[in-house]
Design a protein around this motif. Structure first.
Motif, PDB file in Angstrom:
ATOM      1  N   GLY A  22      -4.912  13.499  26.462  1.00 42.30           N
ATOM      2  CA  GLY A  22      -5.769  14.686  26.377  1.00 42.30           C
ATOM      3  C   GLY A  22      -7.031  14.390  27.159  1.00 42.30           C
ATOM      4  O   GLY A  22      -7.782  13.482  26.793  1.00 42.30           O
ATOM      5  N   GLY A  24      -9.628  16.501  27.823  1.00 45.80           N
ATOM      6  CA  GLY A  24     -10.692  17.484  27.587  1.00 45.80           C
ATOM      7  C   GLY A  24     -11.992  16.739  27.321  1.00 45.80           C
ATOM      8  O   GLY A  24     -12.211  15.628  27.822  1.00 45.80           O
ATOM      9  N   THR A  26     -13.062  15.222  24.614  1.00 43.71           N
ATOM     10  CA  THR A  26     -12.893  13.940  23.924  1.00 43.71           C
ATOM     11  C   THR A  26     -12.356  12.885  24.889  1.00 43.71           C
ATOM     12  O   THR A  26     -12.902  11.771  24.964  1.00 43.71           O
ATOM     13  N   ASP A  45      -2.335  14.047  30.389  1.00 43.00           N
ATOM     14  CA  ASP A  45      -2.555  15.415  29.919  1.00 43.00           C
ATOM     15  C   ASP A  45      -1.325  16.243  30.275  1.00 43.00           C
ATOM     16  O   ASP A  45      -0.721  16.040  31.332  1.00 43.00           O
ATOM     17  N   GLU A  46      -0.982  17.158  29.402  1.00 38.20           N
ATOM     18  CA  GLU A  46       0.208  17.975  29.671  1.00 38.20           C
ATOM     19  C   GLU A  46      -0.109  19.161  30.595  1.00 38.20           C
ATOM     20  O   GLU A  46       0.800  19.858  31.022  1.00 38.20           O
ATOM     21  N   ASN A  47      -1.404  19.370  30.832  1.00 41.41           N
ATOM     22  CA  ASN A  47      -1.812  20.469  31.716  1.00 41.41           C
ATOM     23  C   ASN A  47      -2.691  19.925  32.839  1.00 41.41           C
ATOM     24  O   ASN A  47      -3.350  18.894  32.658  1.00 41.41           O
ATOM     25  N   PRO A  79      -8.124  15.186  19.461  1.00 43.94           N
ATOM     26  CA  PRO A  79      -7.797  15.869  18.198  1.00 43.94           C
ATOM     27  C   PRO A  79      -6.951  17.123  18.359  1.00 43.94           C
ATOM     28  O   PRO A  79      -6.237  17.514  17.440  1.00 43.94           O
ATOM     29  N   ILE A  81      -4.345  17.622  20.114  1.00 43.96           N
ATOM     30  CA  ILE A  81      -2.908  17.401  20.326  1.00 43.96           C
ATOM     31  C   ILE A  81      -2.277  17.113  18.972  1.00 43.96           C
ATOM     32  O   ILE A  81      -2.707  16.201  18.264  1.00 43.96           O
ATOM     33  N   HIS A  85       3.273  15.891  17.413  1.00 41.90           N
ATOM     34  CA  HIS A  85       3.844  15.980  18.762  1.00 41.90           C
ATOM     35  C   HIS A  85       4.960  14.922  18.851  1.00 41.90           C
ATOM     36  O   HIS A  85       4.743  13.765  18.467  1.00 41.90           O
ATOM     37  N   GLY A 144     -19.306  15.041  17.101  1.00 44.51           N
ATOM     38  CA  GLY A 144     -17.974  15.277  16.528  1.00 44.51           C
ATOM     39  C   GLY A 144     -17.510  16.681  16.823  1.00 44.51           C
ATOM     40  O   GLY A 144     -17.802  17.241  17.889  1.00 44.51           O
ATOM     41  N   ILE A 146     -18.534  19.404  16.118  1.00 45.90           N
ATOM     42  CA  ILE A 146     -19.619  20.344  16.445  1.00 45.90           C
ATOM     43  C   ILE A 146     -19.759  20.534  17.958  1.00 45.90           C
ATOM     44  O   ILE A 146     -20.330  21.516  18.416  1.00 45.90           O
ATOM     45  N   GLY A 147     -19.222  19.596  18.760  1.00 47.96           N
ATOM     46  CA  GLY A 147     -19.224  19.830  20.202  1.00 47.96           C
ATOM     47  C   GLY A 147     -19.545  18.615  21.049  1.00 47.96           C
ATOM     48  O   GLY A 147     -18.999  18.448  22.126  1.00 47.96           O
ATOM     49  N   PRO A 149     -18.927  14.998  21.883  1.00 49.26           N
ATOM     50  CA  PRO A 149     -17.970  13.947  21.496  1.00 49.26           C
ATOM     51  C   PRO A 149     -18.710  12.737  20.947  1.00 49.26           C
ATOM     52  O   PRO A 149     -19.746  12.330  21.491  1.00 49.26           O
ATOM     53  N   SER A 168     -13.216  17.152  11.795  1.00 49.84           N
ATOM     54  CA  SER A 168     -12.077  18.015  11.474  1.00 49.84           C
ATOM     55  C   SER A 168     -10.968  17.141  10.881  1.00 49.84           C
ATOM     56  O   SER A 168     -10.988  15.906  11.014  1.00 49.84           O
ATOM     57  N   GLN A 171      -9.439  14.927  13.475  1.00 48.64           N
ATOM     58  CA  GLN A 171     -10.151  13.688  13.808  1.00 48.64           C
ATOM     59  C   GLN A 171      -9.940  12.650  12.706  1.00 48.64           C
ATOM     60  O   GLN A 171      -9.765  11.473  12.982  1.00 48.64           O
ATOM     61  N   HIS A 192      -5.201  25.669   9.574  1.00 53.01           N
ATOM     62  CA  HIS A 192      -4.532  24.782  10.505  1.00 53.01           C
ATOM     63  C   HIS A 192      -3.136  24.442  10.018  1.00 53.01           C
ATOM     64  O   HIS A 192      -2.632  23.356  10.263  1.00 53.01           O
TER      65      HIS A 192
END
Ligand code: UMA
Length: 463
Positions: A22, A24, A26, A45-47, A79, A81, A85, A144, A146-147, A149, A168, A171, A192
């Motif tokens: 991932g 992003g 994080t 990453d898958e994208n 987090p 992903i 999976h 965390g 909240i935005g 990392p 979360s 996490q 979730h």
């Protein structure tokens, strides 16, 4: 597939390299931290993703392959992903550790950690704790979910000595070593459901917060008897356990309830400081909603426990208007007061918002994540004059409203819902509190809230 055997026979030695899954916010933060530590990293990453040029790492784009990942020395996963999976599941089945950035944070952070989890109210609580603890000489850093990392907080020139983390369940479930000195579980509602194996897995992830606490640490739990067993276990480990919640009349003298709301003729928010309860008349608090006031009481208790003065706490509580998209008052337009509670992405959060109004027009709907809407029924019946449904799960919401006996209109799009609500002939407030995720029509809840606000502004322009 026998990953363990493949790992031994594999010729390429990646045992010194960290696989970051991932890429992003994080993943990029983990990569920066690991590179600063002198550890080689590769990203997965898958994208397709864009990586900043100052992050010189090899990228693998495409489906995750457990066999390839198993060759790396450490596997750190973002987090977002799913823990289930297939590739992550296969690695764990082969006893290959998969961790998140919280595990790395916990390995390296040597200061005081305040950790906040729960289904709803985390960001409000963390923001208030941050504001309050920032008045202390060493200040505090927040990160965390909240935005920011969390590893970014350690990469700075002068690492924080005190940190408050919003965590979360995603996490928490990929971490075994977290040890906060002060931790709170705000609430636990079904959410979730699409990302966790079952509700028990969701609860286990949240409770992981307290797993390593011991003497000298503080755990704060809701008053709900569902948490009595955990409270008992923690007390047996000499953890100081605080309970918080709502009480009729005055809070008991025996310390069994340290913070929350007293429901007298006038309501009071309270917390304990220097062995005594401190109170604020709820009428003096600009932020709306019992659920917000409870979160504020928790933040007040955290601040008191870390030595913030009662005067500062009082000042912060009586000036806090609430955060954006959380029961935020947007103003009056077309004869209605408008409230943005776009952050209410599950039925419980929307129920809490509805109950703060006498009667209201309600804009709801979105991606319902398979959550049961039934717990919203009573609040909808009592507080909703007319509902306007948006989003991809319109059928689910419409069926629920029809069964509940609440009049509704299937509006589809936000602009249409706002236009229709504005035309209602009464002067009742209009509340966007979707009880659903936003990703069917918007990038996130913030974009949904902004679309609501701009549709309201559009009303003024039409007038
Ligand atoms: N990806 C895959 N495969 C997947 C899913 C995602 O390869 O199956 C890739 C995506 O292509 C993307 C990357 O993973 O490139 C995204 O990772 P991520 O979803 O973990 O997002 P981050 O940018 O790292 O943001 C995460 C949190 N996101 C989630 O938990 C979904 C952010 O919380 C958090 O602020 C950030 O780390 C910093 O700690 C956001 C969130 O929505 C606010 N959280 C959820 C919530 O509050 O309800 C839990």
């Amino acid at each position: 597939m026998n990953i363990a055997r493949r790992r031994i026979t594999e010729s390429t030695d990646m045992s010194d390299t960290v696989a970051i899954i991932g890429m992003g916010r994080t993943g990029r933060s983990v990569a920066k931290f690991m590179l600063d530590q002198g550890r080689p990293c590769e990203g997965f990453d898958e994208n397709p993703v864009d990586i900043p040029p100052d992050l010189p790492i090899r990228l693998h784009i495409g489906p995750l392959d457990a066999d390839i990942l198993s060759r790396y020395g450490r596997i750190i996963v973002s987090p977002g992903i799913s823990w289930s999976h297939p590739a992550l599941q296969a690695l764990r089945d082969a006893d290959i550790p998969v961790i998140g950035d919280l595990e790395i944070f916990s390995e390296h952070f040597a200061g005081k950690l305040i950790a906040v989890t729960g289904t709803n109210g985390k960001t409000t609580t963390v923001s208030l704790i941050e504001t309050l603890l920032d008045t202390l000489p060493d200040g505090v850093e927040a990160g965390g979910n909240i935005g920011v990392p969390m590893l970014d907080l350690l990469s700075r020139n002068r690492p924080a000595r005190r940190v408050v983390l919003e965590l979360s369940s995603f996490q928490l479930e990929r971490c075994r070593n977290i040890h906060p000195q002060w931790a709170v579980l705000l609430n636990l509602q079904p959410d979730h459901a699409d990302m966790h194996a079952d509700p028990a897995a969701y609860e286990a992830a949240k409770v992981q917060l307290f797993a390593n606490q011991g003497k000298g640490d503080t755990a704060m739990l809701p008053l709900d008897p569902a948490w009595d067993d955990l409270a008992k276990k923690l007390r047996a480990r000499k953890v100081r356990v605080h309970r918080f919640g709502i009480v009729e009349g005055k809070c008991p003298d025996d310390g069994s309830l340290v913070a929350g709301l007293e429901m007298n003729r006038r309501q009071h928010l309270f917390w304990h400081q220097d062995g005594k309860p401190k109170r604020i008349d709820v009428g003096d608090i600009p932020a709306r909603g019992q659920h917000q006031h409870l979160n504020m009481a928790v933040a007040a208790q955290a601040a008191a426990d870390f030595g913030v003065s009662a005067t500062v706490i009082r000042e912060a509580m009586t000036s806090f208007k609430g955060l954006r998209h959380r029961l935020q008052y947007l103003g009056t337009q077309a004869g209605h007061d408008w409230f943005d509670d776009s952050k209410a992405t599950n039925p419980d959060a929307a129920r809490a918002a509805l109950t703060t109004f006498d009667r209201v027009h309600w804009i709801c709907g979105g991606l319902s994540k398979g959550l049961d809407l039934a717990p919203l029924g009573e609040a909808a019946k009592k507080h909703v004059e007319h509902a306007f449904v948006i989003g991809s799960d319109m059928e689910t919401f419409s069926r629920f409203l029809a069964e509940t006996g609440v009049p509704y209109t299937a509006a589809g799009q936000m602009r249409q819902a706002v236009t229709l609500a504005a035309r209602m002939p009464d002067a009742l407030p209009v509340l966007l509190s979707p009880a659903a995720a936003s990703q069917d029509q918007f990038r996130d809840y913030a974009e949904r809230g902004n679309a609501f606000a701009s549709a309201i502004v559009g009303l003024g322009e039409q007038a």
